[in-house]
Design a protein around this motif. Structure first.
Motif, mmCIF file in Angstrom:
data_model
loop_
_atom_site.group_PDB
_atom_site.id
_atom_site.type_symbol
_atom_site.label_atom_id
_atom_site.label_comp_id
_atom_site.label_asym_id
_atom_site.label_seq_id
_atom_site.Cartn_x
_atom_site.Cartn_y
_atom_site.Cartn_z
ATOM 1 N N ARG A 199 4.791 3.417 6.920
ATOM 2 C CA ARG A 199 5.663 2.639 6.033
ATOM 3 C C ARG A 199 5.156 2.586 4.599
ATOM 4 N NH1 ARG A 199 6.190 -1.632 10.901
ATOM 5 N NH2 ARG A 199 4.008 -0.930 11.033
ATOM 6 N N ASN A 200 3.850 2.761 4.378
ATOM 7 C CA ASN A 200 3.321 2.984 3.028
ATOM 8 C C ASN A 200 3.693 1.869 2.063
ATOM 9 O OD1 ASN A 200 1.852 4.636 1.227
ATOM 10 N ND2 ASN A 200 3.700 5.655 0.489
ATOM 11 N N ASP A 201 3.766 0.632 2.585
ATOM 12 C CA ASP A 201 4.280 -0.457 1.761
ATOM 13 C C ASP A 201 3.335 -1.660 1.696
ATOM 14 O OD1 ASP A 201 4.513 -1.403 4.343
ATOM 15 O OD2 ASP A 201 6.654 -1.863 4.228
ATOM 16 N N SER A 202 2.066 -1.459 2.035
ATOM 17 C CA SER A 202 1.125 -2.578 2.039
ATOM 18 C C SER A 202 0.775 -2.994 0.615
ATOM 19 C CB SER A 202 -0.159 -2.195 2.787
ATOM 20 O OG SER A 202 -0.891 -1.243 2.037
ATOM 21 N N ASP A 215 -3.160 8.284 -3.290
ATOM 22 C CA ASP A 215 -2.298 7.151 -3.604
ATOM 23 C C ASP A 215 -1.001 7.233 -2.820
ATOM 24 O OD1 ASP A 215 -0.839 9.119 -4.879
ATOM 25 O OD2 ASP A 215 -0.853 8.158 -6.848
ATOM 26 N N ARG A 216 -0.039 6.408 -3.193
ATOM 27 C CA ARG A 216 1.199 6.320 -2.422
ATOM 28 C C ARG A 216 1.967 7.639 -2.383
ATOM 29 N NH1 ARG A 216 5.458 2.374 -3.674
ATOM 30 N NH2 ARG A 216 5.982 2.444 -1.468
ATOM 31 N N SER A 217 1.908 8.418 -3.475
ATOM 32 C CA SER A 217 2.663 9.674 -3.481
ATOM 33 C C SER A 217 2.083 10.661 -2.471
ATOM 34 C CB SER A 217 2.698 10.284 -4.890
ATOM 35 O OG SER A 217 1.506 10.980 -5.198
ATOM 36 N N TYR A 218 0.756 10.757 -2.403
ATOM 37 C CA TYR A 218 0.130 11.640 -1.427
ATOM 38 C C TYR A 218 0.364 11.105 -0.007
ATOM 39 C CZ TYR A 218 -2.276 14.744 -4.666
ATOM 40 O OH TYR A 218 -2.556 15.697 -5.609
ATOM 41 N N ASN A 219 0.213 9.804 0.147
ATOM 42 C CA ASN A 219 0.411 9.209 1.464
ATOM 43 C C ASN A 219 1.858 9.396 1.934
ATOM 44 O OD1 ASN A 219 -1.104 7.785 3.483
ATOM 45 N ND2 ASN A 219 0.113 5.963 3.041
ATOM 46 N N GLY A 222 2.404 12.998 2.950
ATOM 47 C CA GLY A 222 1.807 13.276 4.251
ATOM 48 C C GLY A 222 2.681 12.796 5.392
ATOM 49 N N TRP A 223 3.145 11.553 5.294
ATOM 50 C CA TRP A 223 3.963 11.004 6.381
ATOM 51 C C TRP A 223 5.338 11.664 6.463
ATOM 52 C CZ3 TRP A 223 1.967 8.767 10.276
ATOM 53 C CH2 TRP A 223 0.816 7.976 10.155
ATOM 54 N N SER A 224 5.930 11.981 5.307
ATOM 55 C CA SER A 224 7.242 12.640 5.350
ATOM 56 C C SER A 224 7.110 14.058 5.885
ATOM 57 C CB SER A 224 7.889 12.639 3.966
ATOM 58 O OG SER A 224 7.143 13.404 3.041
ATOM 59 N N SER A 225 5.966 14.714 5.611
ATOM 60 C CA SER A 225 5.732 16.039 6.191
ATOM 61 C C SER A 225 5.669 15.953 7.704
ATOM 62 C CB SER A 225 4.430 16.632 5.643
ATOM 63 O OG SER A 225 4.505 16.853 4.252
ATOM 64 N N ASP A 257 -13.570 2.025 9.138
ATOM 65 C CA ASP A 257 -14.062 1.675 7.810
ATOM 66 C C ASP A 257 -13.105 2.172 6.739
ATOM 67 O OD1 ASP A 257 -14.733 4.388 7.752
ATOM 68 O OD2 ASP A 257 -16.841 4.060 7.289
ATOM 69 N N VAL A 258 -13.219 1.541 5.571
ATOM 70 C CA VAL A 258 -12.297 1.807 4.478
ATOM 71 C C VAL A 258 -12.911 1.228 3.204
ATOM 72 C CG1 VAL A 258 -11.017 -0.360 4.817
ATOM 73 C CG2 VAL A 258 -9.869 1.605 3.763
ATOM 74 N N GLY A 259 -12.545 1.777 2.063
ATOM 75 C CA GLY A 259 -12.962 1.207 0.787
ATOM 76 C C GLY A 259 -12.018 0.102 0.353
ATOM 77 N N SER A 260 -12.550 -0.865 -0.364
ATOM 78 C CA SER A 260 -11.693 -1.964 -0.835
ATOM 79 C C SER A 260 -10.713 -1.502 -1.900
ATOM 80 C CB SER A 260 -12.546 -3.114 -1.365
ATOM 81 O OG SER A 260 -13.212 -2.746 -2.570
ATOM 82 N N ALA A 261 -11.003 -0.368 -2.558
ATOM 83 C CA ALA A 261 -10.125 0.152 -3.603
ATOM 84 C C ALA A 261 -9.263 1.306 -3.085
ATOM 85 C CB ALA A 261 -10.955 0.608 -4.807
ATOM 86 N N GLU A 262 -8.989 1.299 -1.793
ATOM 87 C CA GLU A 262 -8.168 2.353 -1.176
ATOM 88 C C GLU A 262 -6.738 1.901 -0.970
ATOM 89 O OE1 GLU A 262 -9.081 5.049 1.970
ATOM 90 O OE2 GLU A 262 -11.130 4.289 2.076
ATOM 91 N N CYS A 263 -5.845 2.833 -1.120
ATOM 92 C CA CYS A 263 -4.441 2.644 -0.747
ATOM 93 C C CYS A 263 -4.300 2.228 0.717
ATOM 94 C CB CYS A 263 -3.723 3.958 -1.039
ATOM 95 S SG CYS A 263 -2.262 4.323 -0.105
ATOM 96 N N LEU A 264 -5.149 2.755 1.594
ATOM 97 C CA LEU A 264 -5.027 2.529 3.037
ATOM 98 C C LEU A 264 -5.684 1.234 3.511
ATOM 99 C CD1 LEU A 264 -5.870 6.149 4.294
ATOM 100 C CD2 LEU A 264 -3.620 5.177 3.811
ATOM 101 N N ARG A 265 -6.293 0.484 2.625
ATOM 102 C CA ARG A 265 -7.128 -0.660 3.023
ATOM 103 C C ARG A 265 -6.415 -1.633 3.958
ATOM 104 N NH1 ARG A 265 -7.596 -3.798 -1.894
ATOM 105 N NH2 ARG A 265 -5.723 -4.837 -1.085
ATOM 106 N N ASP A 266 -5.256 -2.101 3.582
ATOM 107 C CA ASP A 266 -4.653 -3.218 4.305
ATOM 108 C C ASP A 266 -4.117 -2.816 5.674
ATOM 109 O OD1 ASP A 266 -5.336 -4.832 2.225
ATOM 110 O OD2 ASP A 266 -3.333 -4.943 1.349
ATOM 111 N N GLU A 267 -3.634 -1.572 5.825
ATOM 112 C CA GLU A 267 -3.157 -1.157 7.145
ATOM 113 C C GLU A 267 -4.325 -1.020 8.124
ATOM 114 O OE1 GLU A 267 -2.296 3.564 6.976
ATOM 115 O OE2 GLU A 267 -1.433 2.406 5.317
ATOM 116 N N ILE A 268 -5.508 -0.655 7.613
ATOM 117 C CA ILE A 268 -6.696 -0.541 8.469
ATOM 118 C C ILE A 268 -7.196 -1.931 8.853
ATOM 119 C CG2 ILE A 268 -9.101 0.232 8.516
ATOM 120 C CD1 ILE A 268 -8.142 2.596 6.698
ATOM 121 N N LEU A 269 -7.210 -2.862 7.907
ATOM 122 C CA LEU A 269 -7.574 -4.244 8.222
ATOM 123 C C LEU A 269 -6.643 -4.810 9.286
ATOM 124 C CD1 LEU A 269 -9.233 -3.915 5.566
ATOM 125 C CD2 LEU A 269 -8.595 -6.267 5.007
ATOM 126 N N ALA A 270 -5.349 -4.556 9.133
ATOM 127 C CA ALA A 270 -4.369 -5.096 10.084
ATOM 128 C C ALA A 270 -4.563 -4.507 11.470
ATOM 129 C CB ALA A 270 -2.957 -4.823 9.571
#
Length: 322
Positions: A199-202, A215-219, A222-225, A257-270
């Motif tokens: 969903r790429n919306d965190s 970032d969101r464009s790469y993410n 990837g998902w649309s591919s 694990d994840v970096g705090s400055a990552e696009c993916l941070r919140d989905e991994i925490l969840a």
């Protein structure tokens, strides 16, 4: 406001941005160039053997349902004991690039440290091969490895699935698949900055958009591919995007694990939080000021060394107690 980067990572980031002042949004037109760079970086077998410290083979194994055979890379430390544990690895690259013979330095170090066999999976890439090609390839390769445990000298009861980025998400999907299909037995899942949610919306995806390299464009690309028009819809399978799973019970212990400055941070925490809510075991590390793949791009940074040490510590405890 974006999260500030770790000081050592900021230096590397600034050096990169001095050469590439604008981060171009990912597009289909960029894909051939990216793949050509990957092809140029594929390691020779002699390099993967590390001067004879590893024996290396490249079997092609049967797929599911008549799909093409799946290339595997099998790397075993020369002095490893018989009946070894397995690191079953899925590479990153957003589902659309990279190769099972690239980016293996950390995994080879890990295999050597723990006397484990590393098996890296050459799963098919999107968009030419959309879901479920990737999870089918990963699962078929795992079945083959477990069935050929004696031949490979591995212990089929001590398999850890692991992956980075898209490969981390694929590892989580494989753990769900194995649970639901009844085997082979997995003792753990080592998920390094995994892509879990199409969903790429965190909040973190919005926060680091246009700043973080992944970032969101790469993410989104990837998902649309992987999913095509199904992306972001109501019917995305959990074996494509593990964040869509409604039941996270019965999974092997997880390290995330994840970096705090990552696009993916919140989905991994969840995802980690939902494993705990389901009564499962998960160890979560959020590296302050870390961006996507920081430990690979800037391995000399103190933060990178701390991330590697945490993974080693978890794996050591897992292998000692299982």
């Amino acid at each position: 406001m974006p999260v500030p980067l770790d000081a050592e990572l900021q230096v590397a980031y600034d050096a990169y941005m001095a050469e590439e002042p604008e981060l171009a949004p990912m597009s289909l037109e960029m894909l051939p160039g990216i793949r050509a760079e990957v092809d140029a970086a594929v390691a020779a077998l002699a390099d993967l053997s590390r001067g004879g410290r590893f024996t290396v083979s490249q079997p092609s194994v049967p797929s599911l349902d008549g799909d093409p055979e799946i290339p595997l890379l099998v790397c075993t430390p020369a002095d490893a004991p018989a009946s070894r544990p397995v690191l079953y690895f899925m590479h990153g690259g957003g589902f659309f690039c990279n190769d099972h013979r690239t980016g293996l330095d950390q995994l080879l170090d890990m295999a050597e440290r723990f006397g484990a066999t590393l098996i890296s999976v050459g799963y098919r890439l999107a968009p030419e091969h959309p879901y479920p090609a990737q999870i089918n390839d990963a699962y078929a390769g795992l079945l083959w490895a477990a069935d050929h445990a004696d031949e490979l000298g591995i212990d089929a009861e001590h398999i850890v699935v692991t992956g980075y980025s898209a490969g981390g998400g694929l590892s989580a999907a494989l753990a769900l698949t194995v649970r639901d299909k009844g085997g082979p037995h997995l003792i753990g899942q080592l998920l390094m900055s995994p892509m879990l949610d199409d969903r790429n919306d965190s909040a973190s995806a919005m926060q680091m958009d246009g700043i973080e390299f992944w970032d969101r464009s790469y993410n989104r690309f990837g998902w649309s591919s992987l999913l095509g028009d199904v992306q972001d819809g109501a019917d995305v399978p959990q074996y494509a995007a593990p964040a869509r799973a409604t039941d996270l019970t019965g999974l092997p212990p997880a390290f995330l694990d994840v970096g705090s400055a990552e696009c993916l941070r919140d989905e991994i925490l969840a995802y980690a939080d939902r494993i705990w809510q389901a009564g499962g075991k998960a160890e979560l590390h959020v590296w302050p000021g870390g961006i996507h793949a920081f430990d690979r791009e800037v391995p000399e940074a103190r933060l990178s060394k701390a991330a590697l040490a945490a993974r080693h510590n978890w794996l050591e405890r897992l292998l000692a107690t299982d």
